[in-house]
Motif scaffolding. Structure first.
Motif, PDB file in Angstrom:
ATOM      1  N   LEU A  39      43.439  55.779   0.218  1.00 52.98           N
ATOM      2  CA  LEU A  39      44.008  54.778  -0.689  1.00 52.98           C
ATOM      3  C   LEU A  39      45.383  54.302  -0.218  1.00 52.98           C
ATOM      4  CD1 LEU A  39      43.053  56.428  -4.099  1.00 52.98           C
ATOM      5  CD2 LEU A  39      42.017  54.397  -3.046  1.00 52.98           C
ATOM      6  N   ALA A  40      45.951  55.036   0.755  1.00 53.91           N
ATOM      7  CA  ALA A  40      47.307  54.695   1.185  1.00 53.91           C
ATOM      8  C   ALA A  40      47.326  53.350   1.909  1.00 53.91           C
ATOM      9  CB  ALA A  40      47.826  55.783   2.122  1.00 53.91           C
ATOM     10  N   ASN A  41      48.485  52.717   1.889  1.00 55.64           N
ATOM     11  CA  ASN A  41      48.631  51.529   2.722  1.00 55.64           C
ATOM     12  C   ASN A  41      49.326  51.930   4.025  1.00 55.64           C
ATOM     13  OD1 ASN A  41      50.826  51.662   0.564  1.00 55.64           O
ATOM     14  ND2 ASN A  41      51.781  50.462   2.187  1.00 55.64           N
ATOM     15  N   HIS A  42      49.097  51.139   5.060  1.00 48.58           N
ATOM     16  CA  HIS A  42      49.633  51.472   6.384  1.00 48.58           C
ATOM     17  C   HIS A  42      50.278  50.246   7.002  1.00 48.58           C
ATOM     18  CE1 HIS A  42      47.557  55.378   6.558  1.00 48.58           C
ATOM     19  NE2 HIS A  42      46.630  54.760   5.835  1.00 48.58           N
ATOM     20  N   ARG A  43      51.455  50.464   7.556  1.00 51.06           N
ATOM     21  CA  ARG A  43      52.137  49.353   8.229  1.00 51.06           C
ATOM     22  C   ARG A  43      52.420  49.745   9.678  1.00 51.06           C
ATOM     23  NH1 ARG A  43      55.971  49.354   3.544  1.00 51.06           N
ATOM     24  NH2 ARG A  43      55.274  47.729   2.109  1.00 51.06           N
ATOM     25  N   SER A  59      49.911  44.914   8.360  1.00 50.24           N
ATOM     26  CA  SER A  59      50.038  45.738   7.159  1.00 50.24           C
ATOM     27  C   SER A  59      48.681  45.814   6.468  1.00 50.24           C
ATOM     28  CB  SER A  59      51.077  45.093   6.245  1.00 50.24           C
ATOM     29  OG  SER A  59      51.009  45.656   4.962  1.00 50.24           O
ATOM     30  N   PHE A  60      48.200  47.026   6.225  1.00 51.97           N
ATOM     31  CA  PHE A  60      46.869  47.215   5.645  1.00 51.97           C
ATOM     32  C   PHE A  60      46.950  47.802   4.239  1.00 51.97           C
ATOM     33  CE2 PHE A  60      46.292  47.700  10.242  1.00 51.97           C
ATOM     34  CZ  PHE A  60      45.289  46.765  10.477  1.00 51.97           C
ATOM     35  N   PRO A 109      42.620  44.679   2.189  1.00 51.33           N
ATOM     36  CA  PRO A 109      43.437  43.481   2.420  1.00 51.33           C
ATOM     37  C   PRO A 109      44.436  43.749   3.542  1.00 51.33           C
ATOM     38  CG  PRO A 109      44.151  44.624   0.430  1.00 51.33           C
ATOM     39  CD  PRO A 109      42.900  45.320   0.888  1.00 51.33           C
ATOM     40  N   ALA A 110      44.807  42.714   4.274  1.00 47.84           N
ATOM     41  CA  ALA A 110      45.732  42.913   5.392  1.00 47.84           C
ATOM     42  C   ALA A 110      46.481  41.625   5.695  1.00 47.84           C
ATOM     43  CB  ALA A 110      44.963  43.368   6.629  1.00 47.84           C
TER      44      ALA A 110
END
Ligand code: ATP
Ligand code: MG
Length: 402
Positions: A98-102, A130-131, A296-297
């Motif tokens: 669930l984390a977002n990653h940049r 950015s994801f 989304p990204a």
């Protein structure tokens, strides 16, 4: 004599310094904005680019360095960085959490284009992706980072902004546009082709005559669904609040289905025909399209060669040490000292016995802050002679005091 391939160039001397400086600044700013470094291979399966950049794009259609490797694999030198980053993201199964990653990346890209000012066959990009954030505030984050990079270098560039809608407002718009294009005579050959393969791209044709003919074409920005319209209004509002100026450009498009909403560019008018330094936007459907969980990204890519044309290097301040020996035995003492000091400081260790005057001259040439010399006297008393070349202060130090 063997020369570099056409459209490929070396970074040496000042140019190399400038590249390293630009990379350092971009890295630091990206980290400040919450991005972390990633690196992906230069070579990928051709299928990756065909799927993610799209067969109807110029990149895949005409510009790829594609070949069969010795194992018979169809591979390609990366023409851009997003595809590889998304592949890496998927391969690490980061779409499952669930984390977002940049991420940020930099390095060389390859496109078989006609070499000219601002257009090489091997060029360098800095990019961020950015994801996991569907929030328009992340679009703002990304645009602010791009702007900060340009501001840091004192580069004036216009931010061009558009929204290309989503899966609900794009398809009906596309139908409308195709109807318009079919009733329009005189479009160039490229546009005729794109009309069938990728009609949205007709809008960014650079041909003057086409520009005129396309003036009355329907614009997606006037036909956005409620969601996309709200997001675009919010984006503009947040940019206004941050005092970021922008121009709306309804011709700024990406022709592929997995691009959505925000599209932007930073354009300079000091670079001739190739004025776009940074291009970016949302690609909310790409991760899913490449087989991952819907994620989304958004990202951007910046061309270093175009950036570097507008960057001037800051004056380099004196730094580090120059070590010089006068007479036998001094070199060994300095070598031991330099070796330790070099773990944290820059030390130029001179190999020649010279006079003190000659050493000082060399130290000045090397732009050192300190000149350290050992002669017979110092050797006997286990000391060093040190001069600060900025304050001109001179000192005798014990060996262990430096
Ligand atoms: P252009 O319209 O100039 O061909 P593009 O749409 O192909 O640009 P992108 O794929 O969005 O460009 O790449 C992002 C940035 O990378 C560009 O804005 C530019 O600064 C740089 N860039 C792209 N192609 C080249 C090239 N052949 N040589 C040098 N820089 C390039
Ligand atoms: Mg191009």
């Amino acid at each position: 004599m063997i020369k570099a391939l056409r459209g490929m160039k070396d970074f040496l001397g000042d140019e190399a310094q400038k590249y390293a400086y630009c990379v350092d600044v971009c890295k630091q700013l990206a980290q400040n904005y919450g991005f972390s470094f990633c690196e992906t291979p230069l070579l990928e399966e051709t299928a990756l680019f065909k799927r993610s950049v799209g067969e109807s794009s110029d990149i895949v259609g005409k510009e790829m360095y594609q070949f069969e490797d010795k194992g018979g694999n169809d591979v390609c030198l990366r023409p851009e960085g997003t595809a590889g980053t998304v592949r890496a993201f998927l391969e690490a199964k980061l779409d499952r959490g669930l984390a977002n990653h940049r991420f940020f990346y930099y390095g060389s890209m390859y496109r078989y284009e006609r070499p000219q000012r601002g257009r090489l066959r091997q060029f360098h990009q800095f990019g961020v992706e950015s994801f996991g954030l569907d929030d328009i505030k992340e679009d703002v984050n990304i645009i602010l980072l791009a702007k900060s990079i340009l501001d840091f270098f004192g580069i004036k560039a216009t931010l061009k902004l558009n929204s290309i809608g989503c899966q609900s407002c794009m398809p009906p718009y596309k139908q409308n546009l195709v109807k318009f294009l079919e009733s329009t005579d005189g479009l160039c050959e490229d546009c005729q082709r794109r009309k069938n393969t990728n009609p949205i791209r007709v809008l960014d044709c650079k041909n003057e005559a086409c520009h005129e003919l396309l003036r009355p074409a329907p614009r997606l920005l006037n036909n956005l669904c409620k969601d996309c319209k709200n997001d675009f209004e919010e984006l503009k509002k947040l940019l206004d609040k941050s005092s970021i100026k922008y121009e709306i450009d309804t011709n700024l498009v990406r022709g592929l289905d997995y691009y959505s909403k925000t599209a932007f560019e930073f354009v300079s008018d000091e670079l001739g025909a190739q004025g776009t330094i940074i291009g970016g936007g949302r690609y909310d459907k790409l991760v899913e399209y490449l087989g991952g969980k819907a994620t989304p990204a958004i990202g951007f890519a910046m061309g270093f060669e175009r950036l570097m044309e507008l960057v001037s290097m800051p004056e380099t301040k004196r730094s580090g040490y120059y070590f010089g020996s006068l007479g036998k035995g001094a070199y060994e003492v300095l070598l031991g000292k330099a070796n330790k000091l070099r773990l944290s400081e820059k030390v130029h260790l001179d190999y020649q016995d010279r006079s003190l005057k000659a050493h000082l001259k060399q130290a000045d040439k090397k732009n050192a802050l300190y000149c350290v010399c050992v002669g017979e006297n110092e050797l006997a008393s286990q000391t060093l002679w040190l001069k600060n070349l900025e304050t001109k202060e001179e000192k005798i130090l014990r060996l262990d005091e430096l």
